[in-house]
Design a protein around this motif. Structure first.
Motif, short mmCIF file in Angstrom:
data_model
loop_
_atom_site.label_atom_id
_atom_site.label_comp_id
_atom_site.label_asym_id
_atom_site.label_seq_id
_atom_site.Cartn_x
_atom_site.Cartn_y
_atom_site.Cartn_z
N GLU A 1 -39.82 -30.79 -81.26
CA GLU A 1 -38.88 -31.64 -82.00
C GLU A 1 -37.80 -30.83 -82.71
O GLU A 1 -36.79 -31.37 -83.17
CB GLU A 1 -39.64 -32.48 -83.04
CG GLU A 1 -40.46 -33.58 -82.40
CD GLU A 1 -41.17 -34.45 -83.42
OE1 GLU A 1 -40.79 -34.41 -84.61
OE2 GLU A 1 -42.12 -35.15 -83.02
N VAL A 2 -38.04 -29.52 -82.83
CA VAL A 2 -37.08 -28.67 -83.55
C VAL A 2 -35.77 -28.61 -82.78
O VAL A 2 -35.76 -28.39 -81.57
CB VAL A 2 -37.64 -27.24 -83.73
CG1 VAL A 2 -36.62 -26.32 -84.37
CG2 VAL A 2 -38.92 -27.27 -84.53
N GLY A 3 -34.68 -28.85 -83.48
CA GLY A 3 -33.36 -28.73 -82.85
C GLY A 3 -33.03 -29.87 -81.90
O GLY A 3 -32.04 -29.79 -81.17
N SER A 4 -33.84 -30.94 -81.93
CA SER A 4 -33.52 -32.06 -81.02
C SER A 4 -32.27 -32.78 -81.54
O SER A 4 -31.87 -32.63 -82.69
CB SER A 4 -34.70 -33.02 -80.88
OG SER A 4 -35.33 -33.22 -82.09
N GLU A 5 -31.69 -33.57 -80.67
CA GLU A 5 -30.41 -34.21 -81.02
C GLU A 5 -30.59 -35.19 -82.17
O GLU A 5 -31.65 -35.77 -82.34
CB GLU A 5 -29.88 -34.95 -79.80
CG GLU A 5 -29.46 -34.02 -78.69
CD GLU A 5 -28.09 -34.35 -78.15
OE1 GLU A 5 -27.73 -35.52 -78.14
OE2 GLU A 5 -27.39 -33.39 -77.73
N GLY A 6 -29.52 -35.37 -82.95
CA GLY A 6 -29.51 -36.44 -83.95
C GLY A 6 -30.28 -36.10 -85.21
O GLY A 6 -30.54 -34.94 -85.52
N ILE A 7 -30.70 -37.16 -85.90
CA ILE A 7 -31.26 -37.02 -87.24
C ILE A 7 -32.59 -36.26 -87.27
O ILE A 7 -32.93 -35.63 -88.26
CB ILE A 7 -31.41 -38.43 -87.90
CG1 ILE A 7 -31.66 -38.35 -89.40
CG2 ILE A 7 -32.46 -39.28 -87.18
CD1 ILE A 7 -30.47 -37.98 -90.21
N THR A 8 -33.33 -36.26 -86.16
CA THR A 8 -34.63 -35.56 -86.14
C THR A 8 -34.47 -34.09 -86.50
O THR A 8 -35.33 -33.50 -87.17
CB THR A 8 -35.29 -35.68 -84.74
OG1 THR A 8 -35.27 -37.04 -84.37
CG2 THR A 8 -36.72 -35.18 -84.75
N SER A 9 -33.36 -33.49 -86.09
CA SER A 9 -33.17 -32.06 -86.38
C SER A 9 -32.99 -31.81 -87.88
O SER A 9 -33.01 -30.68 -88.33
CB SER A 9 -31.97 -31.50 -85.61
OG SER A 9 -30.78 -32.05 -86.12
N SER A 10 -32.82 -32.89 -88.66
CA SER A 10 -32.67 -32.72 -90.11
C SER A 10 -33.98 -32.31 -90.76
O SER A 10 -33.98 -31.67 -91.81
CB SER A 10 -32.20 -34.02 -90.77
OG SER A 10 -30.92 -34.31 -90.36
N TRP A 11 -35.07 -32.79 -90.20
CA TRP A 11 -36.35 -32.48 -90.87
C TRP A 11 -37.31 -31.69 -90.00
O TRP A 11 -38.19 -31.02 -90.53
CB TRP A 11 -37.02 -33.75 -91.39
CG TRP A 11 -37.46 -34.70 -90.33
CD1 TRP A 11 -38.55 -34.58 -89.52
CD2 TRP A 11 -36.81 -35.93 -89.95
NE1 TRP A 11 -38.62 -35.65 -88.67
CE2 TRP A 11 -37.58 -36.50 -88.91
CE3 TRP A 11 -35.68 -36.60 -90.40
CZ2 TRP A 11 -37.22 -37.70 -88.31
CZ3 TRP A 11 -35.33 -37.80 -89.81
CH2 TRP A 11 -36.10 -38.34 -88.77
N ALA A 12 -37.17 -31.76 -88.66
CA ALA A 12 -38.19 -31.17 -87.79
C ALA A 12 -38.23 -29.65 -87.93
O ALA A 12 -37.30 -28.94 -87.53
CB ALA A 12 -37.93 -31.57 -86.35
#
Ligand SMILES: C[S@@+](CC[C@H](N)C(=O)[O-])C[C@H]1O[C@@H](n2cnc3c(N)ncnc32)[C@H](O)[C@@H]1O
Length: 255
Positions: free
Chosen positions: A137-148
């Motif tokens: 999940e690290v560096g995935s597109e969009g908002i997920t990269s904010s916390w992953a």
């Protein structure tokens, strides 16, 4: 520059735009700005020439830093990066609305900037993606990269710390948000091996997480590879109260 008696109006920061995929300022962002406010007198005396945020999101933190330092005429250069192009756009609008000029770059951490900025950054602020998640999940597109943040929430943090060591100036300070789950004492231990002292500036528990804002600075008395880095400079620093604080003699809240 703002007089130390005038409190900066960080609470009045207007986010003039938003985006579904851009991290909205939250408890962690507020805790980081509170740490900067708590250290405001030192920041004003520090006279930074280059301030940098890695992972700027909405621009709330770097704009707050600029208000703390005083926006007008103090010659500070601001640089902010984010991997998310929407974040770079929102940060641009936030900073512009507050009259702060900054160089905003969409990049992974500080990729492409290391050579130009090596040893120049006097203040770095980072609220990284710190939540423990599956590595993919690290560096995935969009908002997920904010916390992953990957394993122990440390994947991006550990990469940022390496870059920070390259970019920070001799007098550089790094303020970083961490979570208890990130094993902050290990982070401080790793940074100590690189010659940095550290202290917890703000510690805050919310319903969801236990946050620590840690400040790092180069400590000339720390031995790197068995060799003290102090020498003449170390003995000079110990004679100057403000600088001996920087040299790590202040043991209050040590990390
Ligand atoms: C927790 S949010 C913090 C946002 C803002 N600084 C704040 O405190 O409100 C983390 C930010 O880091 C950015 N980010 C994540 N991985 C990054 C990377 N490898 N390089 C640069 N920015 C990254 C995200 O897009 C997000 O904007």
């Amino acid at each position: 520059m703002a007089s130390p008696k005038q409190l900066p109006k960080t609470a009045q920061i207007r986010l003039v735009s938003s985006h579904d995929e851009v991290y909205e300022p939250c408890d962690d962002s507020f805790a980081l700005v509170d740490a900067l406010l708590a250290d405001r007198t030192n920041l004003l005396e520090h006279h930074p020439a280059f301030c940098m945020e890695i992972g700027c999101g909405s621009g709330y933190v770097i704009t707050s830093l600029a208000l703390i330092l005083g926006v007008e005429g103090n010659g500070v250069n601001y640089i902010a990066t984010d991997i998310n192009p929407h974040a770079v756009k929102v940060t641009h609008e936030t900073m512009e609305a507050h009259g702060v000029n900054a160089e905003l770059i969409m990049t992974d951490i500080a990729s492409g900037l290391e050579k130009r900025l090596a040893g120049l950054v006097d203040v770095m602020v980072v609220n990284p993606p710190y939540v423990p998640t599956p590595e993919d999940e690290v560096g995935s597109e969009g908002i997920t990269s904010s916390w992953a943040g990957g394993e122990n929430g440390r994947s991006v943090i550990d990469r940022i710390l390496l870059v920070a060591d390259t970019l920070l100036s001799e007098k550089g300070w790094l303020y970083m948000v961490t979570l208890q789950a990130n094993n902050p004492s290990e982070i401080c231990h790793e940074m100590r091996k690189k010659g940095y002292a550290s202290k917890i500036v703000v510690q805050r528990s919310t319903e969801e997480e236990s946050l620590l804002i840690i400040k790092f600075w180069r400590d000339l008395d720390i031995e790197i590879n068995g060799q003290s880095t102090s020498g003449f400079m170390g003995s000079l620093l110990s004679q100057i109260p403000m600088l001996s604080y920087l040299s790590g003699n202040n043991s209050e809240n040590k990390c």
